[in-house]
Motif scaffolding. Structure first.
Motif, mmCIF file in Angstrom:
data_model
loop_
_atom_site.group_PDB
_atom_site.id
_atom_site.type_symbol
_atom_site.label_atom_id
_atom_site.label_comp_id
_atom_site.label_asym_id
_atom_site.label_seq_id
_atom_site.Cartn_x
_atom_site.Cartn_y
_atom_site.Cartn_z
ATOM 1 N N ALA A 18 0.830 -1.207 0.000
ATOM 2 C CA ALA A 18 0.000 0.000 0.000
ATOM 3 C C ALA A 18 0.862 1.254 0.000
ATOM 4 C CB ALA A 18 -0.933 -0.014 1.210
ATOM 5 N N ARG A 23 -0.704 4.610 -0.893
ATOM 6 C CA ARG A 23 -1.975 4.438 -0.179
ATOM 7 C C ARG A 23 -1.741 4.486 1.334
ATOM 8 N NH1 ARG A 23 -6.543 4.785 -3.214
ATOM 9 N NH2 ARG A 23 -7.561 3.565 -1.594
ATOM 10 N N SER A 26 -4.726 4.137 3.677
ATOM 11 C CA SER A 26 -5.200 2.775 3.954
ATOM 12 C C SER A 26 -4.466 2.187 5.143
ATOM 13 C CB SER A 26 -5.001 1.884 2.723
ATOM 14 O OG SER A 26 -5.816 2.300 1.656
ATOM 15 N N ARG A 29 -5.782 3.676 8.406
ATOM 16 C CA ARG A 29 -7.062 3.128 8.846
ATOM 17 C C ARG A 29 -6.893 1.753 9.486
ATOM 18 N NH1 ARG A 29 -9.325 6.048 4.153
ATOM 19 N NH2 ARG A 29 -8.782 4.324 2.760
ATOM 20 N N GLU A 302 -9.760 -2.799 2.160
ATOM 21 C CA GLU A 302 -8.679 -1.962 1.613
ATOM 22 C C GLU A 302 -7.990 -2.654 0.447
ATOM 23 O OE1 GLU A 302 -8.221 1.018 2.386
ATOM 24 O OE2 GLU A 302 -9.144 1.283 4.363
ATOM 25 N N THR A 305 -10.014 -2.193 -2.786
ATOM 26 C CA THR A 305 -9.837 -0.864 -3.393
ATOM 27 C C THR A 305 -8.502 -0.770 -4.125
ATOM 28 O OG1 THR A 305 -11.178 0.146 -1.652
ATOM 29 C CG2 THR A 305 -9.738 1.609 -2.904
ATOM 30 N N LYS A 448 -14.498 1.128 6.090
ATOM 31 C CA LYS A 448 -13.553 2.162 6.489
ATOM 32 C C LYS A 448 -14.161 3.126 7.509
ATOM 33 C CE LYS A 448 -11.837 2.015 1.745
ATOM 34 N NZ LYS A 448 -11.643 2.784 0.519
ATOM 35 N N ASP A 575 -12.323 8.233 -3.889
ATOM 36 C CA ASP A 575 -11.417 7.143 -4.269
ATOM 37 C C ASP A 575 -11.693 6.678 -5.695
ATOM 38 O OD1 ASP A 575 -10.146 7.194 -1.849
ATOM 39 O OD2 ASP A 575 -11.123 5.419 -1.026
#
Length: 632
Positions: A18, A23, A26, A29, A302, A305, A448, A575
């Protein structure tokens, strides 16, 4: 490989991928949920009536004699929070001084004390009615059970003369992961008052475990008979089946004997082996299991995505001719057109509808707080109490002396109203959020979104009156009329009444005073009128103070809640929009590469896609295996 280790490795690998693809949000989170899991805090609240052996039970559970005061003539006056520390330490935390408008005026620093000072701050003997404004006493001890994340909260004993203890207890119960409800083997089987308290308790937290103390003080057949009878009473009061009632008979004295003698026989007979096993394997581990499942589901969301983004990039890099890029660009633009149409025709109407419904819900909630906590003389709380006293005979001196008890029951009832209203707000707002996301086709984005408004009652500081400041020096002869001992019965019925909805409460409060007897006119009537007027003033100010706090509390927390809700929507949309825009840019970059024949290596990106797909599959399989194992 076990569930925890496998998913720790998966999360670590996901984080690296990520970050490599920009990211970081991500990772943040996921880290929030991970930190909660690693802290592993489990709040165990211990409640029960005075002299049932709460403090002795906690001392024995941790194997530390005299950690909390337990003398027969000493009652706990405040809250003790027992937490892990490298060495034993006691710290007194004080309540902040509050202005009339509810704002903080002054903060008092914590004070470390010696063990021999604990009664001075934490008992009714040393700190009657909590005159020293102690909020709680932190007790740090180096114990392995506490090191695992367990926090034990010992609340003041309920019942008896210490009516304000209930207010303190209700402030902590909504924060509980579990509650231990203390009964005993000596005083009496579970009482009506205890069952009324239990019914209110289970409406807030269903995870209640029952502890029957002092089994060494009764013959086996006696305490076992009490256990059977208590379970029957609990089942009748709550509707629970016998198999659903978690119940442990214990003896603190036997546990201490076992600790001193290192006797497994005494330890087994004490009942604490089963309690400790239950705390470790069922309570603490159960919460950890739920957090682990939540963490894995969040990682899977995640990954989904990020995979969408990387698959689009991979498709761009796989295009080696203008014709392939033109086709891909056309498909991407079609996707953007569909997205823009969705955003215009679905997202905006749904989001605006959600926002409007949340505004109405917020206004309805404020109206509920306004109406149900109306402090006026004609309001639903003050009016029925005052009307009763104006219509019925009572002893004004007893009312003068016991006004704080009426005030305390009023605050307790207000706290219940606040909890019910806020809990209703929580449920309705969660449903609104989920239904709106579902209508948009983006309910997976809720993975999320991890914010729920805390649901609790009145957490402020109400100054309780000692009496109504009435002078009875010249009233003593009249006092002999025929009044005696009627007020306790009334107060007990007021306490029972607060478990019913607001519409029923006035009749229940009125019903609690039918035992009062007739009095004389003249001076008696003047004193009665004075008592009622002063009581009304006290109750109006009390309810007004609670209402102001409730407004402030709700407005602050609902603002956070709605901000988080808005973020849940915008993150889902942003996103996807960013992913489409990035694909268009990647296509443009790819055209330049084709012209210059500078082709990038796709192997690293394909490896990341393969790794993420594998992690996603492993997460799904680990959840499936975990659920299958727990169902056995």
């Amino acid at each position: 490989m076990d569930f925890e280790r496998e998913n720790t490795l998966n999360i670590s690998e996901f984080n690296k991928i990520a970050v490599a693809h920009g990211r970081e949000e991500s990772v943040e989170r996921i880290s929030l949920i991970e930190s909660r899991l690693q802290r592993g805090i489990f709040r165990l609240i211990v409640v029960g009536e005075i002299k049932k052996g709460k403090s002795s039970f906690i001392n024995a559970l941790l194997g530390i004699e005299n950690m909390l005061p337990t003398a027969s003539d000493v009652a706990t006056s405040t809250v003790y929070k027992i937490v892990y520390g490298p060495k034993r330490k006691l710290t007194v935390f004080f309540k902040n001084i509050i202005n009339e408008d509810g704002s903080p005026a002054q903060e008092r620093p914590p004070m470390q004390i010696e063990p021999e000072q604990i009664e001075e701050f934490g008992t009714e003997t040393g700190n009657p009615d909590n005159k020293k404004d102690v909020e709680f006493i932190a007790v740090e001890v180096p114990h392995s059970l506490l090191k695992s994340g367990l926090v034990i909260v010992d609340t003041p004993g309920l019942g008896g003369l210490f009516h304000h203890h209930a207010d303190i207890t209700w402030n902590y119960i909504p924060k509980a992961d579990a509650v231990f409800f203390i009964l005993d083997s000596v005083e009496a089987v579970a009482s009506t008052d205890e069952m009324e308290f239990l019914k209110k308790l289970r409406s807030i937290t269903p995870l209640v475990t029952f502890i029957q103390t002092k089994i060494d003080a009764a013959q086996r057949e006696v305490w076992q008979g009490w256990e059977i009878r208590n379970k029957e009473i609990i089942a009748k009061a709550t509707g629970m089946y016998d198999n659903d009632i978690v119940y442990f008979p214990v003896s603190a004295n036997m546990k201490f004997t076992a600790d001193r003698k290192k006797s497994s026989k005494h330890l087994q007979r004490s009942g604490y082996v089963d309690v400790l096993d239950y705390v470790k394997k069922d309570l603490i581990a159960g919460k950890q299991r739920r957090l682990k499942t939540r963490l894995v589901k969040a990682v899977m969301g995640e990954i989904g995505t990020l995979l969408d983004e990387l698959n689009r990039k991979n498709a761009v890099l796989a295009a080696n001719t203008d014709e392939q890029l033109n086709k891909l660009e056309a498909e991407t633009k079609d996707t953007r057109s569909e997205f823009e149409q969705w955003e215009r025709d679905v997202y905006r109407p749904e989001y605006n509808g959600f926002r409007d419904q949340m505004a109405r819900l917020r206004q309805d909630t404020l109206s509920d707080l306004q109406n149900q906590l109306d402090p006026s003389p004609n309001g639903p709380i003050v009016a029925p109490i005052i009307r009763h006293f104006r219509e019925k005979d009572f002893n004004p001196k007893e009312l003068n002396e016991n006004a704080s008890e009426v005030q305390s029951k009023t605050v307790e009832y207000c706290s219940r109203i606040i909890h019910q209203i806020q809990d209703n707000y929580n449920k309705q707002s969660q449903n609104l959020l989920f239904n709106t996301m579902q209508a948009m086709g983006h309910e997976d984005s809720l993975v999320k979104y991890d914010k729920e408004m805390s649901s609790h009652g009145f957490m402020g500081d109400t100054p309780f009156v000692d009496n109504l400041q009435m002078n009875f020096n010249k009233f003593e002869s009249v006092r002999q009329v025929a009044y005696a001992g009627m007020f306790p019965a009334m107060a007990a019925n007021i306490a029972a009444a607060i478990i019913f909805p607001p519409a029923i409460v006035p009749m229940m409060i009125i019903g609690g005073v039918t035992g009062l007897i007739l009095g004389r006119k003249g001076l008696v009537e003047k004193k009665k009128d004075e008592a009622v007027r002063k009581l009304q003033s006290v109750l109006q100010e009390t309810v007004s103070r609670v209402q102001r706090f409730a407004f402030q509390q709700f407005q602050e927390t609902s603002l956070v809640y709605e901000t988080q809700s808005r973020d849940a929507f915008s993150n889902a949309v942003d996103d996807y929009r960013a992913s489409i825009d990035q694909t268009i840019k990647d296509i443009s970059v790819r055209r330049s590469e084709i012209k210059t024949s500078s082709f990038r290596d796709r192997s690293e990106l394909e490896n990341d896609v393969t790794s993420l797909t594998r992690i996603q599959q492993q997460c799904a399989a680990s959840l499936e295996n975990k659920n299958a194992k727990e169902s056995l």
